[in-house]
Design a protein around this motif. Structure first.
Motif, PDB file in Angstrom:
ATOM      1  N   ARG A 186       0.851  -1.208   0.000  1.00  0.00           N
ATOM      2  CA  ARG A 186       0.000   0.000   0.000  1.00  0.00           C
ATOM      3  C   ARG A 186       0.879   1.248   0.000  1.00  0.00           C
ATOM      4  NH1 ARG A 186      -3.112  -3.800   0.014  1.00  0.00           N
ATOM      5  NH2 ARG A 186      -2.719  -3.402  -2.156  1.00  0.00           N
ATOM      6  N   ARG A 187       2.018   1.191   0.723  1.00  0.00           N
ATOM      7  CA  ARG A 187       2.937   2.336   0.745  1.00  0.00           C
ATOM      8  C   ARG A 187       3.541   2.595  -0.623  1.00  0.00           C
ATOM      9  NH1 ARG A 187       7.086   3.566   5.577  1.00  0.00           N
ATOM     10  NH2 ARG A 187       5.617   3.369   7.261  1.00  0.00           N
ATOM     11  N   LEU A 188       3.836   1.493  -1.312  1.00  0.00           N
ATOM     12  CA  LEU A 188       4.399   1.649  -2.654  1.00  0.00           C
ATOM     13  C   LEU A 188       3.356   2.285  -3.572  1.00  0.00           C
ATOM     14  CD1 LEU A 188       6.834   1.048  -4.552  1.00  0.00           C
ATOM     15  CD2 LEU A 188       5.742  -1.134  -5.082  1.00  0.00           C
ATOM     16  N   GLU A 189       2.096   1.865  -3.416  1.00  0.00           N
ATOM     17  CA  GLU A 189       1.026   2.498  -4.218  1.00  0.00           C
ATOM     18  C   GLU A 189       0.962   3.998  -3.936  1.00  0.00           C
ATOM     19  OE1 GLU A 189      -2.126  -1.301  -4.412  1.00  0.00           O
ATOM     20  OE2 GLU A 189      -2.354   0.219  -2.877  1.00  0.00           O
ATOM     21  N   ASP A 190       1.047   4.368  -2.659  1.00  0.00           N
ATOM     22  CA  ASP A 190       1.031   5.790  -2.295  1.00  0.00           C
ATOM     23  C   ASP A 190       2.181   6.523  -2.979  1.00  0.00           C
ATOM     24  OD1 ASP A 190      -1.041   5.167  -0.600  1.00  0.00           O
ATOM     25  OD2 ASP A 190       0.144   5.299   1.251  1.00  0.00           O
ATOM     26  N   ALA A 191       3.370   5.894  -2.917  1.00  0.00           N
ATOM     27  CA  ALA A 191       4.563   6.547  -3.457  1.00  0.00           C
ATOM     28  C   ALA A 191       4.437   6.752  -4.961  1.00  0.00           C
ATOM     29  CB  ALA A 191       5.798   5.703  -3.143  1.00  0.00           C
ATOM     30  N   ARG A 192       3.861   5.770  -5.636  1.00  0.00           N
ATOM     31  CA  ARG A 192       3.728   5.893  -7.098  1.00  0.00           C
ATOM     32  C   ARG A 192       2.707   6.962  -7.463  1.00  0.00           C
ATOM     33  NH1 ARG A 192       3.276  -0.043  -9.649  1.00  0.00           N
ATOM     34  NH2 ARG A 192       4.195   0.907 -11.497  1.00  0.00           N
ATOM     35  N   ARG A 193       1.674   7.080  -6.642  1.00  0.00           N
ATOM     36  CA  ARG A 193       0.693   8.144  -6.875  1.00  0.00           C
ATOM     37  C   ARG A 193       1.346   9.514  -6.696  1.00  0.00           C
ATOM     38  NH1 ARG A 193      -3.395   5.087  -4.901  1.00  0.00           N
ATOM     39  NH2 ARG A 193      -2.753   5.513  -2.769  1.00  0.00           N
ATOM     40  N   ALA A 194       2.176   9.615  -5.642  1.00  0.00           N
ATOM     41  CA  ALA A 194       2.802  10.901  -5.339  1.00  0.00           C
ATOM     42  C   ALA A 194       3.873  11.252  -6.375  1.00  0.00           C
ATOM     43  CB  ALA A 194       3.419  10.861  -3.941  1.00  0.00           C
ATOM     44  N   ASP A 195       4.504  10.242  -6.958  1.00  0.00           N
ATOM     45  CA  ASP A 195       5.579  10.494  -7.916  1.00  0.00           C
ATOM     46  C   ASP A 195       5.388   9.598  -9.129  1.00  0.00           C
ATOM     47  OD1 ASP A 195       7.864  10.855  -9.356  1.00  0.00           O
ATOM     48  OD2 ASP A 195       9.219   9.933  -7.888  1.00  0.00           O
ATOM     49  N   PRO A 196       4.569  10.032 -10.076  1.00  0.00           N
ATOM     50  CA  PRO A 196       4.267   9.187 -11.236  1.00  0.00           C
ATOM     51  C   PRO A 196       5.511   8.830 -12.054  1.00  0.00           C
ATOM     52  CG  PRO A 196       2.779  11.085 -11.120  1.00  0.00           C
ATOM     53  CD  PRO A 196       3.852  11.322 -10.111  1.00  0.00           C
ATOM     54  N   ALA A 197       6.607   9.548 -11.853  1.00  0.00           N
ATOM     55  CA  ALA A 197       7.823   9.241 -12.616  1.00  0.00           C
ATOM     56  C   ALA A 197       8.591   8.066 -12.017  1.00  0.00           C
ATOM     57  CB  ALA A 197       8.728  10.466 -12.666  1.00  0.00           C
ATOM     58  N   MET A 198       8.219   7.654 -10.823  1.00  0.00           N
ATOM     59  CA  MET A 198       8.907   6.527 -10.185  1.00  0.00           C
ATOM     60  C   MET A 198       8.797   5.279 -11.060  1.00  0.00           C
ATOM     61  SD  MET A 198       7.706   4.629  -6.731  1.00  0.00           S
ATOM     62  CE  MET A 198       8.766   4.935  -5.383  1.00  0.00           C
ATOM     63  N   LYS A 199       9.883   4.505 -11.125  1.00  0.00           N
ATOM     64  CA  LYS A 199       9.870   3.273 -11.918  1.00  0.00           C
ATOM     65  C   LYS A 199       9.905   2.062 -10.999  1.00  0.00           C
ATOM     66  CE  LYS A 199      10.116   5.194 -15.995  1.00  0.00           C
ATOM     67  NZ  LYS A 199       8.801   5.464 -16.630  1.00  0.00           N
ATOM     68  N   VAL A 200       9.019   1.114 -11.279  1.00  0.00           N
ATOM     69  CA  VAL A 200       9.006  -0.128 -10.508  1.00  0.00           C
ATOM     70  C   VAL A 200       9.345  -1.286 -11.445  1.00  0.00           C
ATOM     71  CG1 VAL A 200       7.589  -1.726  -9.167  1.00  0.00           C
ATOM     72  CG2 VAL A 200       7.331   0.749  -8.845  1.00  0.00           C
ATOM     73  N   ILE A 201      10.391  -2.007 -11.093  1.00  0.00           N
ATOM     74  CA  ILE A 201      10.807  -3.188 -11.862  1.00  0.00           C
ATOM     75  C   ILE A 201      10.472  -4.414 -11.000  1.00  0.00           C
ATOM     76  CG2 ILE A 201      12.773  -4.395 -12.921  1.00  0.00           C
ATOM     77  CD1 ILE A 201      14.262  -1.611 -12.747  1.00  0.00           C
ATOM     78  N   VAL A 202       9.821  -5.405 -11.586  1.00  0.00           N
ATOM     79  CA  VAL A 202       9.576  -6.651 -10.840  1.00  0.00           C
ATOM     80  C   VAL A 202      10.216  -7.817 -11.589  1.00  0.00           C
ATOM     81  CG1 VAL A 202       7.839  -8.298 -10.040  1.00  0.00           C
ATOM     82  CG2 VAL A 202       7.480  -5.845  -9.698  1.00  0.00           C
ATOM     83  N   VAL A 203      11.023  -8.589 -10.871  1.00  0.00           N
ATOM     84  CA  VAL A 203      11.670  -9.761 -11.446  1.00  0.00           C
ATOM     85  C   VAL A 203      11.028 -10.995 -10.831  1.00  0.00           C
ATOM     86  CG1 VAL A 203      13.866 -10.929 -11.835  1.00  0.00           C
ATOM     87  CG2 VAL A 203      13.819  -8.434 -11.538  1.00  0.00           C
ATOM     88  N   ASP A 204      10.338 -11.772 -11.645  1.00  0.00           N
ATOM     89  CA  ASP A 204       9.631 -12.952 -11.123  1.00  0.00           C
ATOM     90  C   ASP A 204       9.254 -13.833 -12.299  1.00  0.00           C
ATOM     91  OD1 ASP A 204       7.575 -14.735 -10.001  1.00  0.00           O
ATOM     92  OD2 ASP A 204       7.515 -13.361  -8.301  1.00  0.00           O
ATOM     93  N   PRO A 205       9.497 -15.148 -12.210  1.00  0.00           N
ATOM     94  CA  PRO A 205       9.100 -16.027 -13.313  1.00  0.00           C
ATOM     95  C   PRO A 205       7.589 -16.065 -13.514  1.00  0.00           C
ATOM     96  CG  PRO A 205      10.274 -17.265 -11.591  1.00  0.00           C
ATOM     97  CD  PRO A 205      10.166 -15.857 -11.123  1.00  0.00           C
ATOM     98  N   ARG A 206       6.839 -15.632 -12.514  1.00  0.00           N
ATOM     99  CA  ARG A 206       5.382 -15.609 -12.665  1.00  0.00           C
ATOM    100  C   ARG A 206       4.914 -14.171 -12.853  1.00  0.00           C
ATOM    101  NH1 ARG A 206       1.974 -17.391  -8.366  1.00  0.00           N
ATOM    102  NH2 ARG A 206       3.479 -16.458  -6.938  1.00  0.00           N
ATOM    103  N   ARG A 207       3.799 -14.025 -13.550  1.00  0.00           N
ATOM    104  CA  ARG A 207       3.198 -12.700 -13.652  1.00  0.00           C
ATOM    105  C   ARG A 207       2.224 -12.553 -12.483  1.00  0.00           C
ATOM    106  NH1 ARG A 207       3.664  -8.622 -16.967  1.00  0.00           N
ATOM    107  NH2 ARG A 207       1.942  -7.138 -17.223  1.00  0.00           N
ATOM    108  N   THR A 208       2.776 -12.228 -11.335  1.00  0.00           N
ATOM    109  CA  THR A 208       1.976 -12.088 -10.118  1.00  0.00           C
ATOM    110  C   THR A 208       1.226 -10.757 -10.163  1.00  0.00           C
ATOM    111  OG1 THR A 208       3.810 -10.950  -9.096  1.00  0.00           O
ATOM    112  CG2 THR A 208       3.714 -13.334  -8.767  1.00  0.00           C
ATOM    113  N   GLU A 209       0.388 -10.508  -9.183  1.00  0.00           N
ATOM    114  CA  GLU A 209      -0.283  -9.197  -9.130  1.00  0.00           C
ATOM    115  C   GLU A 209       0.746  -8.081  -8.951  1.00  0.00           C
ATOM    116  OE1 GLU A 209      -3.636  -9.097  -6.427  1.00  0.00           O
ATOM    117  OE2 GLU A 209      -4.865 -10.160  -7.886  1.00  0.00           O
ATOM    118  N   THR A 210       1.817  -8.382  -8.241  1.00  0.00           N
ATOM    119  CA  THR A 210       2.887  -7.390  -8.083  1.00  0.00           C
ATOM    120  C   THR A 210       3.525  -7.099  -9.439  1.00  0.00           C
ATOM    121  OG1 THR A 210       3.313  -8.463  -5.958  1.00  0.00           O
ATOM    122  CG2 THR A 210       4.935  -6.840  -6.698  1.00  0.00           C
TER     123      THR A 210
END
Ligand SMILES: Nc1nc2c(c(=O)[nH]1)N[C@H]1C(S)=C(S)[C@@H](COP(=O)(O)OP(=O)(O)OC[C@H]3O[C@@H](n4cnc5c(=O)[nH]c(N)nc54)[C@H](O)[C@@H]3O)O[C@H]1N2
Ligand SMILES: Nc1nc2c(c(=O)[nH]1)N[C@H]1C(S)=C(S)[C@@H](COP(=O)(O)OP(=O)(O)OC[C@H]3O[C@@H](n4cnc5c(=O)[nH]c(N)nc54)[C@H](O)[C@@H]3O)O[C@H]1N2
Ligand code: SF4
Ligand SMILES: [Mo]
Length: 921
Positions: A186-210
């Motif tokens: 939830r904190r990460l969601e807040d941070a992305r809302r506050a800073d739309p330029a933030m980049k999130v990279i997810v490394v996972d063999p599955r396409r999880t909700e994350t």
């Protein structure tokens, strides 16, 4: 009505809770608005804690009295505490006298409180004189511990939760934090809302909700992380993105690493990892320079990771090569920058602090270090502490299976489900002369192996401290007394220790008086622990029990007033020369590879609403709905190719064992891969005990398997509402019957969208080659044997059908044995509380389709408000056109889904992206 501040007993986020209680009973729970881990938020699991503590639930499943077995195979019978404690002390003392101290093993848990841990550790290493103390953190965090120590010189997490709001790039790997650490997400969601330029990279063999919500998802092949990390560094070097000044001033070993990564070009890595080269290049650029287009500006970059890195035969290498990237770019110890490993259990950190692993001693000391051993001996008033390293989790069970360890004392963990290589674990528990299980719930699988069961107090009932993922120590407080005769874990350890003190030869310095375990309360234990930290990296001598009213991060040495938010900001590390170390490991693939015989890569992990062996979360129907029946998830193409309908039972076989499960199509797994939730009771019959050579952590994230059709013509499906306060007890009574089936699943159910006080029932699904049990036994347990029950029997086809419709005209229960094609929609009707009126007889007809079409509820999405996928789809199709945020808001306003704990927000957003409004031209 009383209010008690405490913490959530589930994940390592460590959320603060306020427990409401009245007359010795928990009546409610909410997030503590002042706790710095969650500021009032809780996830779907935390928010339902009070329901799991309701007396009607607890009386059916909690261990309430000490029990013992007269002999193996006999039932457990209640005994008084003194008799149980005497027996444990006597048996342990005799075994130690006969076979030596190392014939005893203690297997503990990251869910114990720091004080519990401290008492057990002193008991083993100080009193018994054996280092055979290990914990389930070996299955969880030991690769992170080994990685931090190798790279930074100490097991110290450098970053903190606030960094999530300050980072420009967040690199999440091997973590499905949307499910496993929801409040942090939830904190990460807040941070992305506050800073739309933030980049999130997810490394996972599955396409999880994350992963589905990331700016960049690197869907790598299992076990190839080291290649990816090396290739990212290769690119950073090539493009001049490393921080040479930082490397020069604060690190050593870079030259060897530079030589190593030369061979790992992004193009080469793309092939090994199964990724696009351009994606690796993009990830490296974002990591090194933040998301800023200004190439001269760096970071800040934060990494978050969990079991996708740790539970691996190269777990330590995966950790050190990720730490390499932070060190090479100087992204460490500054606001928004650093590595932040997510701890799984609420007190995995506390266990590490008191040295609760076979190779550690109190306060981050090393067993292998003679000076450290001498310090601990002095603190405890002993002539020495034993030098011989203890056995790590898998080794401990191996030694028990080999007859070398004769007694196991297991507390707050359920190895008969959660350890890999279950064949070995079961052999160990059977061969072991004496097995003590200290448990809060009788439903844990390991209880079946107990010679003595010691009932433990649990959440809301005990006092102490825990440390969360960001090194923050919080108080755990008792709101109510433990049920029955259950006692606090540290107290049980002390009760046994004092008896053992009278039996075993003393290891104390001459002239010592009194007991080594003379603590009056948890505070006294904590005070002793605090003293062991003096002068160590986790020094908390500036803190006292009263000061813990405000959760604090370590270190907080005498003289300081607040703990350190970040570590290593000055570039001085905990190594002998103050420099961090680069490591340059070669890449090793997973211990097992796919081949012609075992062509599928299996991985395992968590569900959003369940916790491990499910002793607590499994008691609530509303937490069962999201996951439903455990299944093996496969790519939809694989099901089509093999002509398997969803729900078909299949056999999943590894080199170690085979289990039967329904198959479920899922876009989140790639073809040739499969996923099974770790909550599925049998899954660890498949997993092996290959482990990381440095950390000894087993590879629970990978096994090669084959998946084949299986012919189990006899099936039984049943579900019914049951009298309040009885469903869980009936579930346990049915359990032994189910052992005769090749496949059996049973779980509590509730009415869709009802309040927690709504009806509770059970659903069963059984299968076997021939009729494995008399359906009457099940019918009787579910109240479908007599009274107003409609029946249809066809003995020639081994077919029995029962349907009960209540006076309210609604379906109250059904049982189908033989052909169970109708079970799906019958369960849906039951859980929807559909009036069936004149259709009652038609419910016996047995077709795969209902007599009248009614939309199914679909998969449960929002647990708080009981909203399923079908209702959501309906609203989204009829929604006014708009951007995703507007349509999400419309959905939330209409159905209230996702407006309470927020755990389902990633699912809702995915549905909003998928389901567009139907535009009528
Ligand atoms: N709801 C819920 N939350 C929990 C728990 C729970 O039981 N239920 N348990 C707690 C505990 S103890 C722990 S340890 C944490 C675990 O938290 P996580 O580690 O986040 O959860 P997992 O689902 O076990 O695994 C994470 C991911 O690793 C991925 N993975 C598999 N192989 C690889 C690989 O080779 N490389 C990479 N990069 N990724 C890979 C899997 O696909 C999976 O999505 O959760 C904690 N929180
Ligand atoms: N295949 C596969 N296997 C895995 C994993 C995986 O990802 N995949 N993950 C691994 C990881 S990371 C972990 S952490 C382990 C978790 O595995 P376990 O430690 O076995 O998980 P739990 O079910 O949480 O076990 C805790 C037990 O303590 C009991 N309990 C609750 N409160 C108390 C208390 O206060 N005192 C006492 N004495 N008992 C209490 C509970 O009823 C429960 O039976 O599983 C590991 N196993
Ligand atoms: S995120 Fe959920 S499970 Fe984890 S501590 Fe917070 S409320 Fe508990
Ligand atoms: Mo864990």
């Amino acid at each position: 009505m009383a209010q008690t501040r405490s913490t959530c007993p589930y994940c390592g986020v460590g959320c603060g809770v306020i427990i409401d209680s009245d007359a010795g009973q928990v009546t409610g729970v909410r997030g503590d608005p002042e706790h710095p881990a969650n500021f009032g938020r809780l996830c779907s699991k935390g928010q339902t804690l009070h329901l799991t503590a309701a007396p009607a639930v607890m009386m059916q499943v909690r261990a309430l009295r000490p029990m013992r077995r007269a002999e193996r195979g006999a039932p457990l019978r209640p005994v008084v505490w003194d008799a149980a404690l005497d027996e444990v002390a006597d048996r342990l003392a005799s075994i130690i006298e006969r076979d030596g101290a190392d014939a005893v093993g203690l297997y503990l848990s990251g869910q114990l409180l720091t004080e519990d841990y401290y008492a057990f550790n002193k008991l083993a290493k100080g009193l018994i004189g054996s280092n055979n103390v290990d914990t389930n953190s070996r299955l969880c965090m030991s690769s992170a511990v080994a990685g931090y120590k190798a790279s930074l010189g100490s097991d110290a997490v450098p970053a903190c939760y606030d960094d999530i709001g300050l980072a420009k790039t967040v690199f999440i790997t091997g973590s499905n934090m949307a499910w496993a650490h929801p409040v942090l997400y939830r904190r990460l969601e807040d941070a992305r809302r506050a800073d739309p330029a933030m980049k999130v990279i997810v490394v996972d063999p599955r396409r999880t909700e994350t992963a589905a919500e990331a700016d960049l998802h690197l869907q790598l092949l299992p076990g190839t992380d080291v290649v990816l990390h090396h290739a990212m560094l290769h690119l950073m070097l090539w493009e001049g993105l490393v921080d040479h000044a930082y490397i020069q001033a604060h690190t050593s070993g870079f030259d060897a690493l530079r030589d190593r990564v030369r061979e790992f070009s992004p193009a080469h890595a793309a092939k090994v990892c199964g990724l696009r080269e351009a994606d690796i290049v993009m990830a490296a650029r974002w990591f090194a320079s933040g998301s800023s287009s200004d190439a001269g500006r760096r970071g800040p970059t934060l990494s978050l990771w969990c079991q996708g890195l740790n539970q691996s035969s190269s777990g330590t290498d995966k950790n050190t090569t990720l730490l390499n990237l932070h060190l090479a770019t100087g992204q460490i110890g500054q606001p928004g920058a650093g590595p932040l490993s997510l701890t799984g259990q609420p007190n995995a950190m506390g266990g590490r602090e008191v040295g609760g692993l076979a190779n550690l001693l109190s306060a981050h000391r090393d067993l292998a270090n003679p000076a450290h051993r001498a310090e601990v001996a002095a603190l405890w008033g002993l002539t020495d502490v034993p030098e011989r390293p203890g056995k790590t989790a898998v080794e401990m069970f191996q030694a028990a299976a080999d007859g070398e360890i004769k007694a196991l004392w297991i507390a707050c963990t359920n190895p008969a489900q959660s350890m890999p290589d279950q064949a070995l674990v079961q052999r160990a528990l059977q061969r072991c002369e004496f097995v003590v299980v200290q448990e809060a719930y009788t439903t844990a699988a390991t209880v079946a192996f107990a010679d003595v069961l010691l009932p433990a107090a649990s959440w809301g009932e005990k006092e102490g401290t825990v440390t969360n993922s960001e090194r923050r120590i919080s108080r755990v407080r008792a709101a109510v007394p433990p049920p029955g005769q259950a006692r606090a874990d540290w107290q049980i350890a002390v009760d046994v220790a004092k008896r053992l003190e009278r039996r075993l030869p003393s290891r104390r310095v001459p002239g010592s008086a009194g007991s080594m375990f003379g603590w009056a309360d948890a505070e006294a234990v904590w005070n002793e622990h605090r003293e062991t930290t003096r002068g160590r990296d986790l020094d908390i001598t500036g803190l006292d029990w009263a000061g813990l009213a405000q959760p604090q991060q370590w270190p907080l040495p005498a003289g300081a007033t607040v703990g350190a938010a970040r570590l290593f900001g000055d570039g001085v590390f905990a190594t002998s020369d103050g420099r961090a170390r680069f490591h340059a490991p070669a890449w090793r693939p997973t211990a097992e590879q796919r081949d012609a015989h075992y062509p599928v890569s299996l991985t395992t992990g968590r569900w959003r609403d369940q916790w491990h062996g499910t002793t607590r979360t499994g008691t609530l129907a509303r937490l069962q709905d999201h996951g439903g029946e455990p299944a093996v998830e496969m790519h939809p193409q694989e099901l089509t190719r093999r002509h398997w309908a969803p729900g078909t039972l299949v056999r999943v076989k590894s080199r170690r064992g085979a289990i039967v499960l329904p198959v479920r199509p899922s876009d989140s797994v790639a073809p040739a891969q499969a996923f099974i939730a770790m909550h599925a009771p049998q899954v660890n019959q498949l997993l092996g005990s290959a482990r990381c050579p440095q950390s000894q952590q087993p590879e629970l994230k990978h096994s090669a398997v084959r998946i084949d059709g299986v012919s189990l013509p006899w099936q039984l499906a049943a579900a019914a509402w049951l009298p309040a306060g009885e469903a869980l007890a009936i579930q346990q009574r049915l359990q032994p019957l189910l052992a005769a089936c090749s496949y059996a699943h049973i779980r509590p159910i509730g009415l869709m969208g009802s309040s927690p006080e709504g009806p509770v029932g059970l659903v069963l699904h059984l299968a076997h080659t021939t009729p494995a049990l008399a359906p009457e036994a099940v019918a009787e347990a579910l109240g479908l044997a007599d009274g107003a029950v409609l029946r249809y029997d066809d003995p020639r086809h081994a077919t029995q059908r029962r349907v009960r419709v209540g006076a309210d005209g609604r379906l109250h229960g059904f049982l189908y044995s033989g052909d169970t094609a109708a079970a799906g929609w019958l369960l849906d009707w039951l859980q929807q509380g559909q009036p069936v009126g004149g259709l009652a007889r038609a419910l016996l007809a047995g077709g795969a389709l209902p007599p009248v079409a009614r939309p199914s509820t679909g998969r449960a999405v929002c647990t708080c408000h009981g909203v399923g996928e079908t209702a959501i789809a309906e609203v989204l199709r009829a929604a006014p056109e708009g951007n995703d945020a507007a349509r999400l808001a419309h959905l939330q306003n209409t159905l209230a889904c996702g407006t309470s704990c927020g755990s389902c927000l990633p699912s809702l957003k995915a549905l909003v992206r998928q389901i567009q409004p139907v535009v009528i031209a």
